[in-house]
Design a protein around this motif. Sequence first.
Motif, PDB file in Angstrom:
ATOM      1  N   GLY A  80      19.629   3.223 -20.584  1.00  0.00           N
ATOM      2  CA  GLY A  80      20.939   2.913 -21.128  1.00  0.00           C
ATOM      3  C   GLY A  80      20.937   2.867 -22.637  1.00  0.00           C
ATOM      4  N   THR A  81      22.114   2.996 -23.210  1.00  0.00           N
ATOM      5  CA  THR A  81      22.263   2.959 -24.666  1.00  0.00           C
ATOM      6  C   THR A  81      21.757   1.638 -25.233  1.00  0.00           C
ATOM      7  N   GLY A  82      21.072   1.722 -26.373  1.00  0.00           N
ATOM      8  CA  GLY A  82      20.594   0.536 -27.066  1.00  0.00           C
ATOM      9  C   GLY A  82      19.180   0.131 -26.726  1.00  0.00           C
ATOM     10  N   LYS A  83      18.600   0.733 -25.712  1.00  0.00           N
ATOM     11  CA  LYS A  83      17.229   0.384 -25.327  1.00  0.00           C
ATOM     12  C   LYS A  83      16.219   0.987 -26.285  1.00  0.00           C
ATOM     13  N   LYS A  84      15.101   0.275 -26.423  1.00  0.00           N
ATOM     14  CA  LYS A  84      13.976   0.803 -27.203  1.00  0.00           C
ATOM     15  C   LYS A  84      13.039   1.542 -26.258  1.00  0.00           C
ATOM     16  N   ILE A  85      12.630   2.729 -26.666  1.00  0.00           N
ATOM     17  CA  ILE A  85      11.734   3.507 -25.804  1.00  0.00           C
ATOM     18  C   ILE A  85      10.583   4.074 -26.618  1.00  0.00           C
ATOM     19  N   THR A  86       9.466   4.297 -25.941  1.00  0.00           N
ATOM     20  CA  THR A  86       8.318   4.972 -26.545  1.00  0.00           C
ATOM     21  C   THR A  86       7.875   6.082 -25.620  1.00  0.00           C
ATOM     22  N   LEU A  87       7.807   7.281 -26.176  1.00  0.00           N
ATOM     23  CA  LEU A  87       7.296   8.431 -25.440  1.00  0.00           C
ATOM     24  C   LEU A  87       5.827   8.604 -25.822  1.00  0.00           C
ATOM     25  N   ARG A 112      11.661  14.634 -20.409  1.00  0.00           N
ATOM     26  CA  ARG A 112      13.113  14.840 -20.357  1.00  0.00           C
ATOM     27  C   ARG A 112      13.783  13.487 -20.446  1.00  0.00           C
ATOM     28  N   LEU A 113      14.455  13.234 -21.582  1.00  0.00           N
ATOM     29  CA  LEU A 113      15.101  11.940 -21.833  1.00  0.00           C
ATOM     30  C   LEU A 113      16.607  12.055 -21.646  1.00  0.00           C
ATOM     31  N   THR A 114      17.163  11.162 -20.864  1.00  0.00           N
ATOM     32  CA  THR A 114      18.610  11.066 -20.688  1.00  0.00           C
ATOM     33  C   THR A 114      19.048   9.655 -21.041  1.00  0.00           C
ATOM     34  N   VAL A 115      19.967   9.558 -21.995  1.00  0.00           N
ATOM     35  CA  VAL A 115      20.483   8.246 -22.413  1.00  0.00           C
ATOM     36  C   VAL A 115      21.941   8.146 -21.959  1.00  0.00           C
ATOM     37  N   SER A 124      13.962   8.933 -34.658  1.00  0.00           N
ATOM     38  CA  SER A 124      12.732   8.440 -34.059  1.00  0.00           C
ATOM     39  C   SER A 124      11.656   8.229 -35.119  1.00  0.00           C
ATOM     40  N   THR A 125      10.634   7.460 -34.744  1.00  0.00           N
ATOM     41  CA  THR A 125       9.483   7.257 -35.612  1.00  0.00           C
ATOM     42  C   THR A 125       8.218   7.554 -34.815  1.00  0.00           C
ATOM     43  N   THR A 177       8.719   6.779 -30.968  1.00  0.00           N
ATOM     44  CA  THR A 177       9.530   5.609 -30.615  1.00  0.00           C
ATOM     45  C   THR A 177      10.966   5.769 -31.092  1.00  0.00           C
ATOM     46  N   LEU A 178      11.875   5.393 -30.220  1.00  0.00           N
ATOM     47  CA  LEU A 178      13.294   5.272 -30.575  1.00  0.00           C
ATOM     48  C   LEU A 178      13.659   3.797 -30.457  1.00  0.00           C
ATOM     49  N   GLU A 179      14.068   3.179 -31.568  1.00  0.00           N
ATOM     50  CA  GLU A 179      14.353   1.744 -31.575  1.00  0.00           C
ATOM     51  C   GLU A 179      15.610   1.398 -30.769  1.00  0.00           C
ATOM     52  N   SER A 180      16.589   2.287 -30.832  1.00  0.00           N
ATOM     53  CA  SER A 180      17.851   2.028 -30.130  1.00  0.00           C
ATOM     54  C   SER A 180      18.404   3.365 -29.657  1.00  0.00           C
ATOM     55  N   ALA A 181      18.155   3.682 -28.401  1.00  0.00           N
ATOM     56  CA  ALA A 181      18.528   4.994 -27.885  1.00  0.00           C
ATOM     57  C   ALA A 181      20.039   5.149 -27.779  1.00  0.00           C
ATOM     58  N   ARG A 182      20.496   6.372 -28.061  1.00  0.00           N
ATOM     59  CA  ARG A 182      21.925   6.715 -27.938  1.00  0.00           C
ATOM     60  C   ARG A 182      22.055   7.989 -27.126  1.00  0.00           C
ATOM     61  N   PRO A 183      23.243   8.237 -26.557  1.00  0.00           N
ATOM     62  CA  PRO A 183      23.430   9.473 -25.780  1.00  0.00           C
ATOM     63  C   PRO A 183      23.072  10.740 -26.560  1.00  0.00           C
TER      64      PRO A 183
END
Lengths: 115, 114
Positions: free
Chosen positions: A14-21, A111-114, A64-65, A77-83
């Motif tokens: 969901g939007t706003g989540k932090k993720i690390t690939l 494959r990332l889906t926000v 991303s960083t 890393t994405l601190e706050s994922a958006r669509p």
Amino acid sequence: EADIYQTPRYLVIGTGKKITLECSQTMGHDKMYWYQQDPGMELHLIHYSYGVNSTEKGDLSSESTVSRIRTEHFPLTLESARPSHTSQYLCASSDEASGELNEQFFGPGTRLTVL
Amino acid sequence: KNQVEQSPQSLIILEGKNCTLQCNYTVSPFSNLRWYKQDTGRGPVSLTIMTFSENTKSNGRYTATLDADTKQSSLHITASQLSDSASYICVVSDRGSTLGRLYFGRGTQLTVWP
């Protein structure tokens, strides 16, 4: 088959989540890369690294960083994922010794889906 | 502006037939050109790499050609198989940058029907 691994392979969040690939390679390559690829489009370089503690931004601006604390590991890393971050993310590595050929070996992608 | 253009965008052929994919580039100074095969949902896998002095290279049923004067390359697939269905990406590397920057085409989506 290249020894470069990416996890997860698929991620829906969901939007706003932090993720690390995650991206890992067992070939001892110095250079590592992150690409972003939308369906039917070319790969765009978003980050790269020459070695440990070296990271640079690529051609395509990305929120991303990345970090490179170990040779074999290059997480994104994405601190706050958006669509708008919905895309395929490909990690690659190459050996400094390949010189000008700079043959890059790719992982299977995430494959990332926000939503 | 460094660019890589591929044609056709998509192609459908019957199993057993041959096909040729095209790549035109404007990358300069040129270092090498490679063709990658990318299966759906997977990362690209290298098929061939050619430097300035090479004008043809084969890898099984795949044969790539390079004309550095006209800045054109082709990938010929012989006796196609169902497993050849994939996107074929032309990638050109420039000379001189320490990164060895790669310029990617958008790929030709090949579908092989039985």
